[in-house]
Design an enzyme around this catalytic site. Structure first.
Site: not given
Length: 691
Positions: A551, A666
């Site tokens: 991320s 995610h």
């Protein structure tokens, strides 16, 4: 008027053409586009064929999956009323089961689980790859829940009302279509909801800006609007309930920027704005004391309260506009507040000191705060994992790099604790030792890092070494027990390093603020300082040095190999941001401009463009062969970042490795099998490059 319209359309067309000329890979941002998915499938095929043929791949996969499916894992508790709730995945429950046991049986050490929802069965019945995303119950009996389910693991969820006693979804109960947002019970027949209510109700970053009260038996579109934010708000406006014993307060938080917002209380059909700094973090309420942490200095009542301090305010007086403030704790320069929780009568404070946890119990008596330390183990990560609203019982977890996770049952009133269950040792940790060092960054700031290595490691520069770092959003990374790292990396001869660089929260809000926007280069320099310190200590050399991050950490390592290709021979960039000129236009990207800056403002793009990995790729450079991993269903960080980076690098003649899971959001994976495969590919790549 017609001429004017045609002129606008022409100008708009010029803008689109110019943008397409500047970025010929925009087509890869079409998540489910046929051409884009053909690209993904081709890249996946090449990567899987090559890395799954590595000699360690199958061993890593088998051991990782066995760890994830082990029945010896700890069933962590979520206490709701007289029950403990738990979500569990194993080989027989690939997508998992949501289950519960009576609190009495759980406390005895022999929980008797009853399955409430089998996600595998539900997925088969609905022909949808459901991923369980949590639940919110109806206080105080918790016989009804709002269950959140994601299609493939993204952040957007469908919400359905569930009867825990009948073990079924409630026909004609509360139901909310797929959206990012939130929903909580105010009472049995009323929800406070933030969701996509239709045109004009969402922010530019794709989150709700409206909060409504929804009565049972009415249409969601007819729910009572109680707050409406702005489309330019960074994140979302949401509503929730703050409980102080039997007293409940309805709070609304409007996110103004990434790290600031307005708090309001809905009382007697009117909104009262709390007169507190916009960048504070509300931690809870106990005995009428609203507990907040400051993220900047606060001048009030002729006194300055410093950044990072934990305060409490008389809540009823605050609602009247008065500020009666007490200091709970002011951390020093090497400490930060990791977590704050409240039981029925006590406050629990998890303090990080030099990146290791300490747990304290705070009492508010006779108008003052007092504290006592919990005799928890030292030199590791402490996490508060289970709180009982109706008593002072709680659970906390302890672990470090070589100590398996241990769940403790504790009593905040008596300050007692006992081991509830320990994770088995999935690898022989007796061969390894943990050392903490500090490296000097470019501006002379000391950067702490942990190293896990074999006790008999030779300092000859040949050790395969993996540096893991994040460095953003005030998120702290304390020591953790990762059995998969043990069997996949340490047992294969690797050295593992956790770098606590700026941008995180390890040393409080200032540690974070020294790494945002125009100060972002500090974060990258910190990583290089740790990497160079490992080389100077003759632990490794660039030939044997790798770096990994996900991320924001994926952005970090993307910058690392473009700025310092000489320093690393392996780079793992997971669910990354990489195109920092367009990040604020993709999915939730606009909500992070408080962290990175706004690339549409020339002055801010000036410093962003200096590190944006996508824009700093050059031909003729000896880059490492980078591994990029992402998910098609990631609706937080757009998979287009990784896709476009790979396409651009490949067209420049650089070899890359790329794996995009078709689901997982995610987190990257929805099932233990997907996680094991992703891990086996990643560590096979690292071993191939660094040994």
């Amino acid at each position: 008027m017609k001429k004017y319209t045609l002129l606008l359309l022409a100008l708009f067309g010029i803008v689109l053409i110019t943008q397409a000329q500047e970025d010929k890979y925009l087509w890869l941002e079409e998540v489910d586009g046929q051409k884009a998915l053909e690209f993904v499938n081709a890249q996946n095929k090449t990567t899987v064929e090559e890395l799954s043929a590595e000699k360690d791949y199958q061993d890593i996969y088998d051991k990782s999956l066995a760890i994830s499916n082990s029945t010896d894992r700890i069933a962590y508790p979520s206490i709701r009323g007289n029950y403990v709730y738990n979500f569990w995945k194993d080989k027989d429950h690939v997508r998992g089961i949501w289950r519960r046991s009576s609190l009495e049986n759980y406390n005895s050490g022999n929980p008797l689980w009853e399955t409430l929802i089998d996600i595998d069965e539900l997925s088969e019945k609905d022909n949808i790859k459901w991923v369980y995303k949590g639940s919110n119950g109806l206080y105080p009996y918790y016989n009804r829940f709002l269950v959140s389910l994601s299609k493939g693991g993204g952040d957007a969820v469908v919400v359905k009302e569930f009867d825990a006693n009948k073990k079924q979804f409630i026909e004609n109960g509360f139901s909310i279509d797929e959206s990012k947002g939130s929903a909580r019970y105010l009472d049995k027949n009323t929800l406070i909801v933030a969701t996509d209510f239709g045109a004009g109700t969402m922010t530019n970053s794709g989150y709700p800006k409206q909060v409504k009260l929804w009565k049972r038996g009415t249409s969601l579109k007819d729910a009572q609007l109680i707050y409406d934010g702005e489309s330019t708000d960074a994140f979302m406006t949401s509503g929730y309930v703050l409980r102080d014993g039997n007293q409940a307060y309805t709070l609304i938080r409007r996110s103004l920027t990434t790290f600031s917002g307005q708090y309001m209380v809905w009382i007697n059909n009117k909104m009262i704005k709390l007169d507190i700094p916009e960048d504070v973090s509300i931690k809870g309420i106990l005995i009428n004391q609203l507990i907040i942490q400051l993220k900047s200095d606060w001048d009030v009542n002729s006194k300055t309260y410093k950044t990072g301090v934990l305060l409490s305010l008389d809540f009823k007086e605050l609602l009247k506009g008065n500020k009666e403030i007490q200091v709970i704790i002011e951390p020093d320069e090497f400490s930060s507040i990791s977590d704050v929780s409240t039981t029925k009568n006590k406050m629990l404070l998890n303090l990080l000191t030099d990146v290791t946890g300490q747990l304290y119990i705070y009492s508010f008596t006779n108008g003052k705060w007092t504290n006592e330390k919990v005799k928890a183990p030292d030199f590791g990560r402490i996490s508060i994992v289970g709180i009982d609203d109706n008593s002072d019982q709680y659970f906390f977890n302890f672990m470090n790099f070589i100590t398996p996770s241990t769940l403790y049952s504790a009593d905040a009133n008596k300050n007692t604790l006992k081991v509830y269950k320990s994770l088995p040792a999935f690898f022989d940790a007796s061969k390894y030792e943990v050392t903490q060092y500090k490296a000097k960054s470019k501006d002379s700031t000391k950067i702490p890092y942990f190293m896990v290595a074999a006790k008999d490691m030779k300092y000859d520069g040949t050790n395969p070494t993996l540096v893991y770092a994040y460095g953003g959003f005030e998120i702290s990374y304390a020591p953790f027990y990762a059995a998969t790292f043990g069997v996949s990396w340490l047992d294969k001869g690797g050295v593992f390093v956790l770098a606590n660089i700026r941008g995180g929260g390890e040393y409080g809000p200032k540690w974070h603020q020294d790494g945002i926007k125009e100060k972002r280069q500090n974060v990258f320099d910190d990583l290089y300082a740790v990497s160079e310190d490992l080389i100077n200590k003759k632990i490794t050399t660039p030939r044997h040095l790798g770096v990994m991050g996900g991320s924001n950490g994926g952005l970090l390592v993307g910058v690392a190999f473009t700025q310092r290709p000489d320093l690393y021979n392996a780079v793992v960039s997971q669910v990354p941001l990489l195109d920092m000129q367009r990040y604020n236009k993709l999915l939730a990207g606009a909500s992070w401009m408080g962290e990175f800056g706004n690339p549409d403002i020339p002055e801010e793009w000036e410093y962003i463009k200096k590190y944006s990995p996508y824009h700093n790729l050059k031909k003729g450079i000896e880059y490492p062969e980078v591994y990029f991993g992402t998910s098609t269903r990631d609706d937080r960080v757009h998979p287009g970042h990784a896709r476009k980076m790979v396409a651009k690098m490949n067209d420049m003649g650089y070899k890359t490795y790329y794996y995009e899971n078709t689901e997982g959001g995610h987190a990257g994976s929805s099932t233990n099998e997907q996680s094991a495969k992703s891990g086996a590919l990643t560590f096979s790549y690292l071993l191939m490059k660094l040994k």
